[in-house]
Design a protein around this motif. Structure first.
Motif, PDB file in Angstrom:
ATOM      1  N   LEU A   1      17.610 -33.714  63.967  1.00 56.11           N
ATOM      2  CA  LEU A   1      18.925 -33.516  63.921  1.00 56.11           C
ATOM      3  C   LEU A   1      18.871 -32.236  62.769  1.00 56.11           C
ATOM      4  O   LEU A   1      18.883 -32.449  61.821  1.00 56.11           O
ATOM      5  CB  LEU A   1      20.174 -34.192  63.878  1.00 56.11           C
ATOM      6  CG  LEU A   1      20.256 -35.358  64.910  1.00 56.11           C
ATOM      7  CD1 LEU A   1      21.415 -36.223  64.561  1.00 56.11           C
ATOM      8  CD2 LEU A   1      20.528 -34.781  66.302  1.00 56.11           C
TER       9      LEU A   1
ATOM     10  N   ARG B   1      19.739 -40.693  70.158  1.00 53.00           N
ATOM     11  CA  ARG B   1      20.233 -39.564  70.414  1.00 53.00           C
ATOM     12  C   ARG B   1      20.943 -39.107  69.020  1.00 53.00           C
ATOM     13  O   ARG B   1      21.105 -37.763  68.830  1.00 53.00           O
ATOM     14  CB  ARG B   1      21.176 -39.381  71.503  1.00 53.00           C
ATOM     15  CG  ARG B   1      20.503 -39.418  72.963  1.00 53.00           C
ATOM     16  CD  ARG B   1      21.537 -39.084  73.979  1.00 53.00           C
ATOM     17  NE  ARG B   1      21.024 -39.381  75.409  1.00 53.00           N
ATOM     18  CZ  ARG B   1      20.048 -38.475  75.825  1.00 53.00           C
ATOM     19  NH1 ARG B   1      19.776 -37.362  75.207  1.00 53.00           N
ATOM     20  NH2 ARG B   1      19.815 -39.005  77.244  1.00 53.00           N
ATOM     21  N   ASP B   2      21.635 -39.983  68.195  1.00 53.71           N
ATOM     22  CA  ASP B   2      22.355 -39.688  67.242  1.00 53.71           C
ATOM     23  C   ASP B   2      21.269 -39.518  66.046  1.00 53.71           C
ATOM     24  O   ASP B   2      21.829 -39.324  64.783  1.00 53.71           O
ATOM     25  CB  ASP B   2      23.398 -40.589  66.808  1.00 53.71           C
ATOM     26  CG  ASP B   2      22.942 -41.904  66.694  1.00 53.71           C
ATOM     27  OD1 ASP B   2      21.531 -42.217  66.654  1.00 53.71           O
ATOM     28  OD2 ASP B   2      23.658 -42.725  66.342  1.00 53.71           O
TER      29      ASP B   2
ATOM     30  N   THR C   1      23.325 -29.934  65.619  1.00 58.92           N
ATOM     31  CA  THR C   1      24.379 -30.921  65.939  1.00 58.92           C
ATOM     32  C   THR C   1      25.777 -29.746  66.177  1.00 58.92           C
ATOM     33  O   THR C   1      25.678 -28.648  66.077  1.00 58.92           O
ATOM     34  CB  THR C   1      24.926 -31.538  64.768  1.00 58.92           C
ATOM     35  OG1 THR C   1      24.939 -30.506  63.571  1.00 58.92           O
ATOM     36  CG2 THR C   1      23.763 -32.577  64.452  1.00 58.92           C
ATOM     37  N   ARG C   2      26.626 -30.585  67.255  1.00 56.81           N
ATOM     38  CA  ARG C   2      27.689 -29.778  67.722  1.00 56.81           C
ATOM     39  C   ARG C   2      28.364 -28.899  66.669  1.00 56.81           C
ATOM     40  O   ARG C   2      28.958 -27.836  66.900  1.00 56.81           O
ATOM     41  CB  ARG C   2      28.824 -30.751  68.405  1.00 56.81           C
ATOM     42  CG  ARG C   2      29.706 -30.140  69.259  1.00 56.81           C
ATOM     43  CD  ARG C   2      29.401 -29.029  70.373  1.00 56.81           C
ATOM     44  NE  ARG C   2      28.227 -29.557  71.132  1.00 56.81           N
ATOM     45  CZ  ARG C   2      27.467 -29.063  72.103  1.00 56.81           C
ATOM     46  NH1 ARG C   2      28.263 -27.493  72.232  1.00 56.81           N
ATOM     47  NH2 ARG C   2      26.568 -29.111  72.792  1.00 56.81           N
TER      48      ARG C   2
ATOM     49  N   GLN D   1      19.248 -41.671  64.812  1.00 57.44           N
ATOM     50  CA  GLN D   1      18.905 -43.017  64.171  1.00 57.44           C
ATOM     51  C   GLN D   1      17.780 -43.460  64.561  1.00 57.44           C
ATOM     52  O   GLN D   1      17.469 -43.664  65.696  1.00 57.44           O
ATOM     53  CB  GLN D   1      20.328 -44.006  64.465  1.00 57.44           C
ATOM     54  CG  GLN D   1      20.245 -45.566  63.800  1.00 57.44           C
ATOM     55  CD  GLN D   1      20.451 -45.622  62.409  1.00 57.44           C
ATOM     56  OE1 GLN D   1      21.309 -44.922  62.132  1.00 57.44           O
ATOM     57  NE2 GLN D   1      19.648 -46.113  61.610  1.00 57.44           N
TER      58      GLN D   1
ATOM     59  N   ASN E   1      18.028 -33.852  59.375  1.00 53.00           N
ATOM     60  CA  ASN E   1      18.699 -35.154  58.997  1.00 53.00           C
ATOM     61  C   ASN E   1      17.665 -35.853  58.093  1.00 53.00           C
ATOM     62  O   ASN E   1      17.947 -36.978  57.309  1.00 53.00           O
ATOM     63  CB  ASN E   1      19.088 -36.185  60.049  1.00 53.00           C
ATOM     64  CG  ASN E   1      17.945 -36.198  61.147  1.00 53.00           C
ATOM     65  OD1 ASN E   1      17.117 -35.368  61.530  1.00 53.00           O
ATOM     66  ND2 ASN E   1      17.853 -37.286  61.569  1.00 53.00           N
TER      67      ASN E   1
END
Length: 177
Positions: free
Chosen positions: A87, A36-37, A145-146, A39, A107
């Motif tokens: 992302l 989710r991040d 992203t937030r 990675q 990203n």
């Protein structure tokens, strides 16, 4: 000229690999995953080399069945994706209202101009609020992203139908209500 515009101009003129035209045999699951991040992992271990992640990202494809694969002309392997494969980590806004243009960097350093060809979509039901996704290419999206979500909300204006939303590239993307 701003930084993202410069990155966009420096992009590979050949574009991404033509993975949509390749139809290699399926070779199975080798343990690739995108968390989710954002990675990337191989058999449970993080892939630390950004150059390797970027190489894999160039040959990533999502098929009509919703599954993700790394695809080369000779093989196709599974990639487990927890949310979105990319992302959106940087955003730049130029102009205002209908003339506004939003440029995003992912990203893996793809630079995408939001508009009709690269729309935003919003998913509701997340405990933190709605989640925006940006179309990157093929059937691939980037989760915004937030921190950028807050920037998007600041750019929201009322559209022709009275809905609150975001203009970019001449297209209007209504925020969920």
């Amino acid at each position: 000229m701003n930084r993202l515009e410069e990155l966009l101009k420096q992009a590979d003129p050949k574009g991404p690999a033509p993975v949509e035209r390749w139809n290699p045999p399926y070779c199975g699951d080798i343990g690739l995953a995108i968390l989710r991040d954002g990675q990337w992992h191989y058999q449970g271990s993080a892939i630390a080399r950004l150059a390797m992640v970027k190489l894999f990202a160039r040959v990533l494809r999502r098929d009509e069945d919703g599954r993700y694969y790394l695809v080369t002309p000779v093989e196709k392997v599974d990639v487990a994706v927890a949310d979105a494969p990319f992302l959106a980590v940087e955003m730049q806004a130029e102009g205002a209202g209908r003339g506004q243009s939003l440029l995003f960097r992912t990203n893996v350093d793809d630079v995408v101009r939001c508009g009709a060809d690269h729309p935003l979509r919003f998913v509701t039901g997340d405990p933190q609020g709605f989640k925006p996704y940006l179309h990157v290419r093929g059937r691939l999206e980037a989760l915004v992203t937030r921190p950028l979500v807050y920037d998007l909300v600041e750019l929201a204006v009322e559209g022709d139908n009275g809905a609150l939303g975001i203009w970019s590239g001449g297209a209007f993307f209504p925020l969920p209500t």
